[in-house]
Design an enzyme around this catalytic site. Structure first.
Site, PDB file in Angstrom:
ATOM      1  N   THR A  98      43.670  36.246  45.768  1.00 48.22           N
ATOM      2  CA  THR A  98      43.769  37.300  44.760  1.00 48.22           C
ATOM      3  C   THR A  98      42.743  38.353  45.132  1.00 48.22           C
ATOM      4  O   THR A  98      41.537  38.142  45.035  1.00 48.22           O
ATOM      5  CB  THR A  98      43.499  36.761  43.344  1.00 48.22           C
ATOM      6  N   LYS A 173      50.039  40.432  40.528  1.00 45.79           N
ATOM      7  CA  LYS A 173      49.053  39.433  40.094  1.00 45.79           C
ATOM      8  C   LYS A 173      48.093  40.039  39.073  1.00 45.79           C
ATOM      9  O   LYS A 173      47.656  39.363  38.133  1.00 45.79           O
ATOM     10  CB  LYS A 173      48.277  38.899  41.307  1.00 45.79           C
ATOM     11  N   LYS A 241      36.193  38.024  38.319  1.00 46.49           N
ATOM     12  CA  LYS A 241      36.467  38.680  39.599  1.00 46.49           C
ATOM     13  C   LYS A 241      37.830  39.348  39.559  1.00 46.49           C
ATOM     14  O   LYS A 241      37.992  40.509  39.942  1.00 46.49           O
ATOM     15  CB  LYS A 241      36.395  37.659  40.730  1.00 46.49           C
TER      16      LYS A 241
END
Length: 289
Positions: A98, A173, A241
């Site tokens: 990711t 995502k 994050k």
């Protein structure tokens, strides 16, 4: 059977690489920064390990990466000893990290310059999804390359989709994480409210989960949330994050994400009480503190 390299054997990469070897039947060579994890993987699944990403990727048809962030990804791909030093022409680099859409586009260009191909392919489903081979994989890249890579990705996935050109998988995502953040905060507030109201949370969830309020988070996290157990699952540090990537992209494209920004701050509060490695459902702990 294809020749496959897998770079990064964390909680997600370790089982994903295992599925490529066992379920997919591929010839898999792994690399991990901590060499003992690579040794553990080969002891469990067979296959081979290599001392550098470049050596793992040499002669591979498909090279997978699953590392921590943009900097880690650049290091194992375009850095010294990275996979693009050795990937053969026509091989496909598939990134399950990711990361930002920007790094995905950069790697697409870098792979093309080497005569290779690139698919950004972040995943959703957490550690359990990785272990059970039931991840959702959101891809960005060229359609012909995606169709070539999809049968290999299928080894660890239950859903694989091409979202658009390079970077589109990472953007999808980001939407996934936006939606999860809001749902978990709503569930945390609902459980908190129910407890304060003196209701039996199990009875409440049993009823409302069958209606419009139902969600994966409700079905899979309400019991541990009600018990105050968070020492598992997708860590708050990882979610922050991811949300940082989301908010940076939003600033660039002009999207307004007030709820996402607020929940990101709430996760900061969880970190402040020592919940860095707690599951993301620990938003409830912040309300009960």
């Amino acid at each position: 059977m294809a020749k496959v390299a897998f770079i990064g054997l964390g909680v997600m990469g370790f089982p994903m690489a295992g599925h490529l070897k066992v379920k997919g039947g591929h010839d898999v060579t792994v690399y991990n920064r901590t060499a003992s994890k690579a040794s553990d993987w080969t002891a469990k699944f067979g296959g081979k390990s290599a001392p550098t990403p470049a050596e793992a990727a040499a002669d591979a048809d498909f090279v997978f990466t699953c590392v921590g962030n943009d900097d880690d990804l650049r290091s194992v791909t375009i850095g010294k000893g990275g996979v693009l030093e050795s990937m053969k022409k026509g091989a496909v680099l598939i990134d399950n990290t990711t990361a930002s859409a920007e790094v995905a586009r950069d790697l697409y260009d870098a792979a093309k310059a080497k005569g290779s191909d690139f698919i950004d392919a972040p995943v959703s489903g957490g550690q359990a999804g990785a272990e059970n081979g039931l991840l959702t994989v959101m891809c960005g890249g060229d359609e012909a390359v995606f169709e070539r890579a999809r049968p290999v990705i299928d080894a660890y996935a239950r859903m694989v989709g091409l979202m658009g050109p390079a970077g589109s998988g990472q953007l999808t995502k980001m939407i996934n994480q936006i939606c999860i953040a809001g749902i978990v905060q709503g569930l945390a507030e609902g459980i908190h409210f129910g407890k304060r109201a003196g209701l039996d949370i199990e009875k409440v969830i049993d009823v409302i989960s069958k209606g419009a309020a139902g969600s994966w988070q409700m079905e899979n996290r309400h019991k541990t949330m009600n018990q105050g157990k968070y020492d598992f699952g997708f860590a708050v540090d990882w979610m922050r994050k991811d949300l940082g990537i989301v908010l940076t992209e939003a600033r660039a494209n002009g999207a307004k994400l007030p709820l996402t920004a607020l929940v990101d701050q709430f996760y900061g509060d969880v970190q402040a009480i020592g919940g860095n490695r707690w599951d993301t459902s620990s938003l409830l702990a912040r309300l009960e503190k």
